[in-house]
Design an enzyme around this catalytic site. Structure first.
Site, short mmCIF file in Angstrom:
data_model
loop_
_atom_site.label_atom_id
_atom_site.label_comp_id
_atom_site.label_asym_id
_atom_site.label_seq_id
_atom_site.Cartn_x
_atom_site.Cartn_y
_atom_site.Cartn_z
N HIS A 38 -28.36 74.01 26.96
CA HIS A 38 -28.82 72.62 26.95
C HIS A 38 -28.07 71.82 25.89
CE1 HIS A 38 -32.01 75.16 28.57
NE2 HIS A 38 -32.50 74.09 29.19
N HIS B 287 -29.04 67.31 30.20
CA HIS B 287 -30.13 68.08 29.58
C HIS B 287 -29.88 69.59 29.61
CE1 HIS B 287 -34.15 69.52 28.57
NE2 HIS B 287 -34.07 70.29 29.65
N GLU C 147 -58.62 75.67 22.23
CA GLU C 147 -58.25 77.08 22.18
C GLU C 147 -56.74 77.30 22.13
OE1 GLU C 147 -62.27 76.77 24.18
OE2 GLU C 147 -60.31 75.79 24.45
N HIS D 177 -67.85 82.10 33.02
CA HIS D 177 -67.87 82.54 31.63
C HIS D 177 -67.87 84.07 31.49
CE1 HIS D 177 -68.57 78.40 30.77
NE2 HIS D 177 -68.77 78.60 29.49
#
Length: 661
Positions: free
Chosen positions: A27, A262, A411, A473
């Protein structure tokens, strides 16, 4: 910009472009566009000493846009880190080279973090800045700022699109991390084209809402403007800073401003045009003028002087505060917890049925008194995961000395920040959430494994025992997911002794992250459990015969029904050995002799029992064995009812054993 500065910036550009071209992969766009800001930062605003890349008070630099690694390697070469040579740059992306496709911590000297997944470096930078703030609050005395450095992170539009950046930078603003400086390479180009096709928000306003100081550099090639912004960032001590630097991707090449700059080599003709525009010889690959090396060698003297002055100050600090030097050494000592193996108080526990999450909380509050660098917290769940350290205070903008971290409901960022805390040095960190949300944690846990970071993941509510919350859960496939990762230890204890063993392993691990997978429901304590749990698998309930009729292998809460099944089978004259296997990884690492003593090959009647899918158990039960495991997602009901519904009963284990005899 002076002539030598222009020459230095352009040397970075040409080196990076040549590396990508030689590899025919990589890149070039970010290195060409961001070279000026990188040079200005490293040359004039970063405290670092290439002769001692591990100086504890160095400023940290993280390239969050890790695809632009050719820029980082060019910087490391010019500034003399680890003697990274031109030949190393020419070996970019090749097998066993020091210049892999994305930066790898521990592989290339000077690389502070393994980056690749966009945004990950943002979270790790927040963790490093939190570590700096905490250690400064703990150790600094008037006249002795022994911990006093900045964390710089460079990322682009892709990093800003990723959710982990939102999560981590929101927390950074809340915490007022004034020594965190984000350099935003704003070129408005991504792989598919102009970012307007998917990304039109005002990033600066978003960061302003987070609580950041926001600055803009209109010309990403103007070193004066970039330098002034960095100085302004440092001047604001109460807020982290976002510096938006407007750049041109692929600057100087015919592909300037184009998406094609890129992620692919420029091509020979475009490389030639780049060199011509920048005033470099068109027929010399990896060319750096000698005056550039001389210039940067002079710049490096500032870093050497800065470290020398710091070392002199630290010598005085050590004499003035010998107790703080002793504490400092303890925080730096990766072997500090080793003696806990023979510490009877550490291994003591109340002789009553209890959830392993509660027992883990007990151990956490022992470790915090024995390991001064111990720090951690949860994603808004410490009352449930039992991860709160008593009398240690909460880490906040008002109290950086607190050891209880509050990540909020974030999280993914939490796990990335945990990596940053660990990478910084001087801390032994843990993070925590419900086990089912390890799905959110996994990408950063994977980086923990790749980097060899001993970060601990405390993951509670480990099975259908969650009960009424239902299948969303109740983790079913997550054990298999984490066990599939190389260099990652999953430890699912069955009682207090095994829980303590899991924590002992976690706080003494040097190169491997650990997941402690813990129950919500109470479990009994076993007379047969022992420190042998540190071997991953051991005999918790022995057979009467030297060679048992069958072997039951279980982990965590399912050890209980396995022991009950053994007693029922005994009544029918069937002699069974029960093996507790809290950690497949640790068991697999044992000698062949030990593994044979636990699971002798001649005993082919084997049953594995675990309230999760059976993926991974076949290597222990073989073609002749069977499993008592989950075959579907869970359901919403009290835990006891669910264990019966899905077959986790002693009666069902008895039937399974009989089916393989």
């Amino acid at each position: 910009m002076s002539n030598i500065e222009t020459l230095s910036v352009n040397s970075l550009r040409v080196l990076a472009a040549d590396a990508v071209q030689k590899a025919n992969s990589g890149h070039p766009g970010l290195p060409l566009g961001a070279a000026a800001m990188a040079y200005e930062l490293w040359a004039n605003h970063m405290n670092h000493n290439p002769k001692n890349p591990k100086w504890s008070n160095r400023d940290r630099f993280i390239l969050s846009g890790g695809h632009g690694s050719a820029l980082l390697y060019s910087l490391l070469h010019l500034f003399g880190y680890g003697n990274l040579s031109i030949n190393d740059l020419a070996s970019f992306r090749q097998l066993d080279s020091l210049t892999p496709g994305h930066p790898e911590y521990g592989h290339t000297v000077g690389v502070e973090a393994t980056t690749g997944p966009l945004g990950a470096g943002m979270a790790m930078a927040v963790g490093m800045a939190m570590a700096e703030a905490h250690l400064a609050a703990k150790f600094n005395k008037e006249g002795y700022p022994v911990v006093d450095h900045y964390t710089f992170v460079l990322g682009g539009d892709g990093c800003m699109m990723e959710g982990i950046s939102y999560e981590s930078m929101s927390l950074a603003g809340t915490l007022g991390l004034g020594k965190l400086i984000v350099l935003y390479d704003s070129n408005k180009i991504s792989i598919e084209g102009n970012t307007d096709i998917a990304f039109r928000e005002d990033v600066a306003k978003r960061f302003e809402a987070f609580g950041f100081q926001t600055l803009v550099v209109e010309d990403g090639n103007n070193l004066e403007e970039i330098g002034a912004a960095i100085k302004a960032a440092k001047a604001d001590t109460t807020r982290p800073t976002l510096i938006t630097v407007k750049t041109k991707i692929g600057y100087g090449s015919p592909r300037e401003g184009m998406a094609s700059a890129h992620g692919e080599p420029l091509g020979a003709d475009n490389i030639k045009a780049l060199r011509e525009k920048l005033g470099f010889p068109v027929d010399k690959d990896f060319y750096v003028p000698e005056e550039v090396y001389s210039h940067i060698n002079e710049l490096n003297k500032k870093g050497e002087k800065a470290e020398a002055e710091w070392s002199q100050m630290f010598d005085q600090y050590e004499k003035a505060y010998p107790e703080m030097k002793e504490l400092w050494d303890k925080c730096q000592d990766e072997n500090i917890a080793a003696d806990l193996l023979t510490d009877e108080e550490f291994w003591a526990y109340p002789d009553k049925a209890d959830a392993t999450r509660n027992l883990s909380g007990m151990v956490i509050n022992r470790i915090k008194d024995l390991v001064p660098g111990f720090i951690g917290g949860s994603a808004d769940l410490s009352p449930s995961t039992k991860t709160y350290m008593k009398d240690e205070g909460d880490f906040s903008k008002e109290n950086y000395e607190g050891r209880n971290l509050h990540f909020g409901v974030r999280e993914l960022a939490m796990a990335g920040i945990g990596n940053g805390l660990t990478l910084h040095g001087g801390l032994r960190a843990f993070v925590s959430t419900f086990f089912v949300f390890s799905d959110y944690v996994k990408p950063m846990a994977r980086l923990s494994s790749i980097m060899g970071l001993p970060l601990t993941f405390v993951l509670t509510h480990d099975s259908i025992g969650v009960g009424e919350d239902g299948p969303t859960h109740e983790p079913v496939e997550q054990l298999a997911m984490l066990r599939a990762m190389p260099n990652f230890t999953v430890f699912r204890p069955a009682d207090a002794t095994e829980t303590i063993a899991g924590w002992y392993y976690a706080v003494t691990s040097k190169k491997t992250p650990t997941a402690l997978v813990l129950t919500r429901q109470n479990l009994p304590q076993y007379a047969g459990s022992s420190k042998e749990a540190l071997k991953g698998g051991y005999i918790i309930a022995p057979s009467e015969k030297e060679v048992p009729d069958a072997i039951i292998v279980a982990s965590g809460s399912e050890v209980e029904i396995s022991v009950k099944a053994k007693e029922e089978l005994k009544k029918e004259g069937i002699d069974v050995r029960v093996v507790s296997m809290p950690s497949m990884e640790l068991f697999d690492s044992q000698s062949e002799e030990y593994k044979e003593s636990i699971l002798p090959k001649k005993v082919r009647a084997r049953v594995a029992v675990e309230a999760a899918i059976d993926f991974g158990w076949s290597k222990y039960v073989g073609l002749d064995g069977t499993t008592v495991t989950m075959k579907s997602f869970g359901a919403s009901a009290p835990a006891g009812e669910l264990f019966k519904k899905f077959g986790f009963t002693a009666e069902n284990v008895v039937a399974a054993v009989k089916s393989v005899l």
